[in-house]
Scaffold this motif. Structure first.
Motif, mmCIF file in Angstrom:
data_model
loop_
_atom_site.group_PDB
_atom_site.id
_atom_site.type_symbol
_atom_site.label_atom_id
_atom_site.label_comp_id
_atom_site.label_asym_id
_atom_site.label_seq_id
_atom_site.Cartn_x
_atom_site.Cartn_y
_atom_site.Cartn_z
ATOM 1 N N GLY A 213 0.836 -1.202 0.000
ATOM 2 C CA GLY A 213 0.000 0.000 0.000
ATOM 3 C C GLY A 213 0.862 1.238 0.000
ATOM 4 N N ALA A 214 0.261 2.341 0.355
ATOM 5 C CA ALA A 214 0.912 3.660 0.439
ATOM 6 C C ALA A 214 0.898 4.416 -0.882
ATOM 7 C CB ALA A 214 2.344 3.580 0.976
ATOM 8 N N GLU A 215 0.405 3.785 -1.945
ATOM 9 C CA GLU A 215 0.315 4.472 -3.244
ATOM 10 C C GLU A 215 -0.727 3.731 -4.083
ATOM 11 O OE1 GLU A 215 4.071 4.132 -5.260
ATOM 12 O OE2 GLU A 215 4.046 1.945 -5.211
ATOM 13 N N PRO A 216 -1.280 4.411 -5.070
ATOM 14 C CA PRO A 216 -2.279 3.745 -5.917
ATOM 15 C C PRO A 216 -1.642 2.627 -6.740
ATOM 16 C CG PRO A 216 -2.212 6.126 -6.331
ATOM 17 C CD PRO A 216 -1.050 5.799 -5.463
ATOM 18 N N TRP A 217 -2.364 1.550 -6.941
ATOM 19 C CA TRP A 217 -1.907 0.467 -7.822
ATOM 20 C C TRP A 217 -3.117 -0.215 -8.431
ATOM 21 C CZ3 TRP A 217 -0.981 -4.888 -5.436
ATOM 22 C CH2 TRP A 217 -1.488 -4.975 -4.140
ATOM 23 N N TYR A 234 -2.056 -8.370 -1.177
ATOM 24 C CA TYR A 234 -3.172 -7.705 -0.506
ATOM 25 C C TYR A 234 -2.913 -6.212 -0.387
ATOM 26 C CZ TYR A 234 -4.598 -12.389 0.896
ATOM 27 O OH TYR A 234 -5.000 -13.698 0.891
ATOM 28 N N ASP A 235 -3.998 -5.484 -0.406
ATOM 29 C CA ASP A 235 -3.928 -4.029 -0.326
ATOM 30 C C ASP A 235 -4.114 -3.569 1.120
ATOM 31 O OD1 ASP A 235 -3.765 -1.440 -1.218
ATOM 32 O OD2 ASP A 235 -5.501 -1.547 -2.554
ATOM 33 N N ILE A 236 -3.427 -2.500 1.474
ATOM 34 C CA ILE A 236 -3.609 -1.875 2.791
ATOM 35 C C ILE A 236 -3.596 -0.376 2.579
ATOM 36 C CG2 ILE A 236 -1.115 -1.929 3.312
ATOM 37 C CD1 ILE A 236 -1.884 -2.385 6.283
ATOM 38 N N TYR A 237 -4.467 0.320 3.319
ATOM 39 C CA TYR A 237 -4.596 1.769 3.125
ATOM 40 C C TYR A 237 -4.385 2.496 4.452
ATOM 41 C CZ TYR A 237 -7.027 6.254 2.537
ATOM 42 O OH TYR A 237 -7.353 7.592 2.517
ATOM 43 N N GLY A 238 -3.855 3.664 4.358
ATOM 44 C CA GLY A 238 -3.751 4.506 5.541
ATOM 45 C C GLY A 238 -3.060 5.797 5.187
ATOM 46 N N LEU A 239 -3.041 6.701 6.133
ATOM 47 C CA LEU A 239 -2.357 7.973 5.895
ATOM 48 C C LEU A 239 -1.859 8.525 7.218
ATOM 49 C CD1 LEU A 239 -5.128 10.591 5.024
ATOM 50 C CD2 LEU A 239 -5.597 8.250 5.622
ATOM 51 N N THR A 240 -0.747 9.237 7.129
ATOM 52 C CA THR A 240 -0.069 9.741 8.319
ATOM 53 C C THR A 240 -1.036 10.485 9.244
ATOM 54 O OG1 THR A 240 1.780 10.145 6.832
ATOM 55 C CG2 THR A 240 1.974 11.042 9.056
ATOM 56 N N GLU A 241 -1.834 11.368 8.668
ATOM 57 C CA GLU A 241 -2.681 12.243 9.493
ATOM 58 C C GLU A 241 -3.681 11.443 10.325
ATOM 59 O OE1 GLU A 241 -2.172 12.380 6.303
ATOM 60 O OE2 GLU A 241 -1.874 14.428 5.575
ATOM 61 N N LYS A 303 -8.566 14.017 0.503
ATOM 62 C CA LYS A 303 -8.359 14.258 -0.937
ATOM 63 C C LYS A 303 -8.312 12.964 -1.737
ATOM 64 C CE LYS A 303 -6.396 18.815 -0.672
ATOM 65 N NZ LYS A 303 -5.302 19.699 -0.970
ATOM 66 N N ASP A 304 -8.403 11.819 -1.076
ATOM 67 C CA ASP A 304 -8.478 10.540 -1.805
ATOM 68 C C ASP A 304 -9.909 10.330 -2.275
ATOM 69 O OD1 ASP A 304 -5.818 9.704 -1.497
ATOM 70 O OD2 ASP A 304 -6.216 9.009 0.534
ATOM 71 N N ILE A 305 -10.041 9.768 -3.470
ATOM 72 C CA ILE A 305 -11.374 9.551 -4.014
ATOM 73 C C ILE A 305 -11.704 8.063 -3.976
ATOM 74 C CG2 ILE A 305 -12.821 9.788 -6.078
ATOM 75 C CD1 ILE A 305 -10.931 12.127 -6.815
ATOM 76 N N GLY A 327 -7.589 7.681 -7.025
ATOM 77 C CA GLY A 327 -6.809 8.875 -7.323
ATOM 78 C C GLY A 327 -7.099 9.896 -6.248
ATOM 79 N N ARG A 328 -6.471 11.032 -6.348
ATOM 80 C CA ARG A 328 -6.670 12.076 -5.354
ATOM 81 C C ARG A 328 -7.207 13.320 -6.060
ATOM 82 N NH1 ARG A 328 -4.121 12.095 -0.658
ATOM 83 N NH2 ARG A 328 -3.641 14.306 -0.799
ATOM 84 N N THR A 329 -7.976 14.096 -5.300
ATOM 85 C CA THR A 329 -8.496 15.311 -5.932
ATOM 86 C C THR A 329 -7.327 16.181 -6.389
ATOM 87 O OG1 THR A 329 -8.661 16.326 -3.760
ATOM 88 C CG2 THR A 329 -10.673 15.389 -4.663
ATOM 89 N N GLY A 423 10.234 3.234 -2.772
ATOM 90 C CA GLY A 423 9.139 3.645 -1.887
ATOM 91 C C GLY A 423 7.958 3.992 -2.755
ATOM 92 N N LYS A 424 7.449 5.208 -2.618
ATOM 93 C CA LYS A 424 6.330 5.618 -3.463
ATOM 94 C C LYS A 424 6.879 6.076 -4.803
ATOM 95 C CE LYS A 424 3.742 7.409 0.480
ATOM 96 N NZ LYS A 424 2.335 7.626 0.758
ATOM 97 N N ALA A 425 6.306 5.548 -5.880
ATOM 98 C CA ALA A 425 6.797 5.910 -7.212
ATOM 99 C C ALA A 425 6.345 7.327 -7.575
ATOM 100 C CB ALA A 425 6.254 4.923 -8.237
#
Ligand code: DLL
Length: 436
Positions: A213-217, A234-241, A303-305, A327-329, A423-425
């Motif tokens: 995770g950590a980036e769209p794929w 497997y996919d995992i989602y999250g964000l620092t905030e 901002k994630d859609i 994607g993100r706004t 890391g994140k591309a």
């Protein structure tokens, strides 16, 4: 099928009970933030909301949003809701504009974070016999420490190798017999490629699953990684905030990511009007932390859609599922007036047999946007005959046109000439912003 749960009572809680729990926790944590975060209290006063107005889930709409600018405005500790002596961990992210934001955790917050990531590991059938190679970056990025905590809690042996040193990653997979891999999807693809370059096959390593995770794929990329590393991805989602990895995760059904709803409330909103959307409609994801103490954000606009799906999942978990972020706004490109998401481009490339090694270049010449996609040829598709390359480029241009509704110039480049990511591309190079 494996049907084990880490915290069954929470993960499979009857919906009515879950809503009640969320409402109670929301009221409590809203009061906690209101009483302890001056910046947010002022925001609430302006909106005319006090803790007495927030009694349950139905009152969620009354709560003002928080957004990234609020984090920047209060840097470093202005949104912390506990005394700094209670904060035992800091993480940070730089965000797209390069400005730092800092978040913090109490001991209890870390314990809950570990639970959140442990839930996924159990959901996909891991236990203390597994060996996890953790190739997410350790440090201020939440990836490394986030999944490390959950794995340790389950008694899984963790190899904290962090990202980078790619050949050594493969050697460790062979010698230490890692069964689970944690890293970004783009790094997983790079590891798969390196395995092959080293003259090895998935049979030479022992991986059975990866949590990426950590980036769209895209789904195409998932299949590619699964094949090249011989594992289930497997996919995992999250964000620092909001916390870091583990805000939402895929179970064995792989039909969307379960949001850990006993700790976070998720909503989708219309990014333009801020209005709440019904489940099933695509919108901006908004999270409210209802148990976090040190850094609990109320209605944080990501901002994630994405889209929410409340249909029951075959795994038995009652937690709502969110789609892969589409994607993100703020990463939607507007090229000659047309909305383009990088994920659409990746989908077309991979469906046409190209790897996810590409760069999207957008610029402006004489007030007109330029749009070029550099794509690596695979060894199989490689040709040094100009007419053959031109033919392949034209084919790809027409496949992209039918999906994007706008013409892009495709330039095929030699295999391995585009930099790989650990890391994140970073796939979009938009020089227009420099001139705005
Ligand atoms: O990327 C946390 C994380 C670490 C998640 C490891 C998963 C695994 P940030 O650096 O703050 O935190 O970036 C958060 O990354 O708003 C999304 O735009 C994107 N993102 C995270 N997970 C996914 C995913 C970590 N599974 C931002 N699919 C988020 C698509 C994702 N995008």
């Amino acid at each position: 099928m494996n049907l084990k749960y880490y915290q069954k009572e929470s993960e499979c809680m009857p919906l009515e009970e879950l809503r009640k729990l969320q409402g109670e926790r929301l009221a409590k944590n809203f009061r906690h933030v209101y009483e302890n975060v001056e910046y947010y209290r002022k925001r609430c006063e302006e909106a005319g909301v006090t803790p007495d107005d927030i009694k349950g889930l139905d009152d969620l709409d009354k709560i003002p949003f928080t957004c990234k600018d609020d984090l920047r405005a209060t840097y470093p500790y202005g949104l912390f809701a506990v005394p700094m002596s209670k904060v035992v961990r800091i993480h940070a992210s730089s965000g797209t504009t390069g400005k730092q934001i800092v978040v913090g955790y109490t001991k209890e917050d870390l314990d809950i974070w570990d639970d959140c990531t442990a839930r996924q590991l159990v959901a996909i059938g891991c236990d203390e016999n597994d060996i996890a190679q953790n190739a997410y970056g350790y440090g201020l990025f939440t990836g490394g420490f986030g999944v490390h905590g959950g794995a340790t809690k389950l008694g899984i042996q963790v190899i904290p190798i962090s990202s980078g040193n790619t050949q050594r990653q493969i050697t460790f997979m062979q010698d230490l017999k890692s069964t689970i891999l944690f890293c970004t999807p783009s790094y997983a693809a790079y590891l798969g490629e390196t395995l092959k370059d080293m003259g090895l096959t998935p049979d030479d390593i022992h991986l059975k699953a990866g949590i990426f995770g950590a980036e769209p794929w895209t789904e195409e990329m998932r299949r590619d990684i699964e094949k090249s590393l011989g594992l289930k991805a497997y996919d995992i989602y999250g964000l620092t905030e909001v916390m870091g990895p583990g805000v939402a995760y895929e179970c064995q059904e792989q039909a969307g990511m379960h949001v850990n709803e006993d700790h976070f409330i998720i909503e989708t909103i219309d990014p333009k009007t801020g209005k709440r959307l019904p489940d099933g409609e695509k919108g901006e994801l908004v999270f409210t932390a209802i148990t976090k103490q040190a850094f609990p954000l109320m209605r944080f606009r990501t901002k994630d859609i994405g889209v929410l799906n409340r249909a029951p999942c075959a795994c038995g978990r009652t937690f709502v599922r969110m789609s892969k972020p589409m994607g993100r706004t703020d990463d939607m490109l507007i090229i000659r007036g047309v909305n383009v998401f990088p994920s659409q481009i990746e989908g077309v490339l991979m469906q046409n047999g190209y790897p996810a090694n590409y760069e999207i270049h957008v610029g402006r010449v004489n007030n007109t946007d330029t749009f070029e996609i550099k794509v690596e040829m695979t060894a199989e598709k490689f040709s040094d005959v100009v007419s053959e390359i031109n033919k392949q480029e034209k084919q790809l241009e027409s496949a992209l046109l039918s999906v994007l509704q706008i013409k892009a110039k495709v330039t095929l480049v030699a295999p391995k000439s585009i930099a790989r990511s650990e890391g994140k591309a970073k796939r979009v190079i938009d020089t227009r912003k420099l001139h705005d």
